[in-house]
Design an enzyme around this catalytic site. Structure first.
Site, PDB file in Angstrom:
ATOM      1  N   GLU A   1      -2.621  28.661  37.340  1.00 45.18           N
ATOM      2  CA  GLU A   1      -1.182  28.947  37.334  1.00 45.18           C
ATOM      3  C   GLU A   1      -0.507  27.734  37.933  1.00 45.18           C
ATOM      4  OE1 GLU A   1       2.270  29.218  38.619  1.00 45.18           O
ATOM      5  OE2 GLU A   1       1.521  30.664  40.095  1.00 45.18           O
TER       6      GLU A   1
ATOM      7  N   CYS B   1       6.798  30.012  42.511  1.00 47.07           N
ATOM      8  CA  CYS B   1       6.569  29.702  41.096  1.00 47.07           C
ATOM      9  C   CYS B   1       7.436  30.566  40.201  1.00 47.07           C
ATOM     10  CB  CYS B   1       5.097  29.903  40.744  1.00 47.07           C
ATOM     11  SG  CYS B   1       3.996  28.740  41.559  1.00 47.07           S
TER      12      CYS B   1
END
Length: 496
Positions: free
Chosen positions: A264, A298
């Site tokens: 990720e 994020c």
């Protein structure tokens, strides 16, 4: 700063030890790495600078311990994970204190991260017993041309040694999201925490140590990326890498060889606002999504794409809420706290200066003191500005005015990122259409992007990642299918 009580064994003088073979150790390198407090900009902690030879020993121990752990009954693995989760929650105050001082996380949010992590570990234990406790049975005559002469038994077996690399912003939660699935699936784990957040991670690992996991099964090595970073990710003893962070993950994926990867790597999460949206709801979610933990997430809202006809009204509502955000040290539970490092602050300032030079409208005066940047909303941002595409990872949010839904979708999809996005509208049909069109791993309807609840699938596409996370997906990803075929001397049919 010396640890006290039961945690005292993990520190030697003023340097925190690394964890290997069930023991807390000093590095033979004789070197340490300083961790800078983002608020004071002074050294707060020190951790061991592990050597490559120490990494080799850790890998050998992890491989050996995993062989025994794979033979441990599922219920026993789950039992130890539940115990670790309980201990983690017991030590929430000490771990949260580290998060406040290492990464300037607001005090309440720091405690929440630890408690959430304990819940994740417990849920993973329960889910793992269910997922891994079931296999599959196939018979050969279900495929054309075959008699029932073969019975196929399939099961999920561990991969081996999992290398877990979490990011600074959630060094506890995003560590256990890798550790717990790996352990319940029968793997061993080698954790390389981020420098900022390493001490919180070491405290967390100590909770697993206290739970009584076998020696060598869990390791935590600290040190400079320049010394052990590539050495870890390219190590032949690693059977899987789970990484959360920035574009370093792209380099890792090119070097790691033929092993499973779970990546990720950040995002430029777009918030598309239609004309019929509830603007009060949108404004509240922009504040929550764009400025929580100073935008260092994020899944933070990174760009607002709003229809021109409602842009003025929305910007005014957001401006009012931005003015109410408290700014200050994390110990005071301020809404906006210092970003993690001076280099991060400088990068954010570079994006702001570029936007200023190119004519963006500043809804607030840009203000910075050290690593502390006041929340800033930039209106009338254009595609030629860096802030329209780059991920600031700070409390600066661009607003781009659009004249059609298609324009918003085009901007979203033109990004090399594809982690999350969101759309605000009262028309569910339009929302689903836009969700289908957005090249994002997750699209939230009428809410800001978010990672979680932790059992939800979480994934990015394009440069935002490889594979999918979430408890169930992580357990499955950290296993492989094993097939055993029983060959019968003659066809066998039930009641035949």
């Amino acid at each position: 700063m010396a640890a006290t009580g039961v945690l005292a064994e993990i520190i030697d003088g003023d340097v925190y030890k690394y964890y290997a073979d069930g023991e807390w150790k000093k590095s033979t390198s004789g070197k340490s790495v300083a961790i800078i407090n983002p608020t004071t900009r002074k050294p707060q902690y020190k951790v061991q600078a592990c050597s490559q030879e120490e990494v080799n020993k850790v890998m050998d121990s992890a491989k050996s311990a995993q062989k025994s752990w794979a033979k441990t009954p599922l219920w026993k693995r789950a039992e130890l994970l539940h115990k670790a989760a309980a201990i983690l929650k017991e030590h929430k105050a000490a771990i949260a204190e580290c998060l406040v001082k290492e990464i300037a996380k607001p005090a309440k949010d720091a405690v929440t991260e630890v408690v959430r992590s304990g819940d994740l570990v417990s849920y993973c234990a329960e889910e793992g017993v269910r997922i891994l406790g079931e296999g599959k049975f196939l018979v050969s005559d279900s495929f054309p041309g075959n008699e029932r002469t073969k019975y196929c038994l399939t099961s999920k077996i561990p991969l081996g040694v999992i290398l877990a690399i979490p990011p600074f912003n959630y060094p506890v939660n995003l560590a256990v999201s890798k550790i717990a699935p790996a352990l319940i699936a029968g793997n061993s784990i080698v954790l390389k925490p981020p420098t900022q957040g390493a001490v919180a991670a070491l405290h967390m690992v100590h909770c697993f140590h206290l739970a009584g996991f076998p020696k060598g099964l869990i390791s935590c090595v600290t040190g400079k990326g320049s010394e052990i970073g590539d050495f870890l990710t390219m190590h032949p003893g690693v059977n899987c890498i789970s990484f959360t962070g920035g574009d370093t993950g792209i380099a890792i994926s090119k070097k790691s060889g033929m092993i499973p990867l779970q990546m990720e790597l950040g995002g430029k999460d777009a918030c598309i606002v239609l004309e019929d949206a509830d603007l009060d709801l949108v404004a509240a979610n922009i504040i929550k999504g764009g400025f929580s933990y100073s935008g260092q997430r994020c899944t933070a809202v990174k760009v607002v794409l709003v229809m021109e006809s409602v842009a003025d009204a929305l910007v005014e509502k957001v401006k009012v809420k931005v003015a109410k955000l408290s700014v200050g040290p994390p110990e005071d539970d301020s809404d906006i706290t210092p970003v993690v490092s001076e280099s991060s602050a400088n990068f954010i300032e570079g994006l702001v200066n570029d936007a200023k030079e190119k004519g963006a409208t500043f809804c607030q005066e840009y203000k910075r003191e050290g690593n502390l940047i006041w929340p800033l909303l930039l209106d009338n941002v254009r595609p030629d500005m860096r802030i329209a595409w780059e991920e600031p990872f700070g409390p600066v949010l661009p607003v781009i005015r659009i004249n059609s839904v298609e324009e918003g979708i085009h901007h979203c999809n033109a990004s090399n990122f594809g982690l999350q996005g969101c759309v605000f509208t009262k028309d569910i049909n339009k929302a689903i259409m836009i969700s289908d069109a957005m090249e994002s791993g997750t699209v939230q309807i009428n809410s800001a992007p978010a990672r979680g609840p932790d059992h939800f699938p979480f994934q990015g596409i394009k440069d935002s990642g490889i594979g999918s996370q979430g408890i169930t997906n992580s357990i499955n990803m950290m296993t492989k299918v094993k097939t055993t075929v029983i060959n019968l001397p003659s066809p066998s049919y039930t009641m035949g």
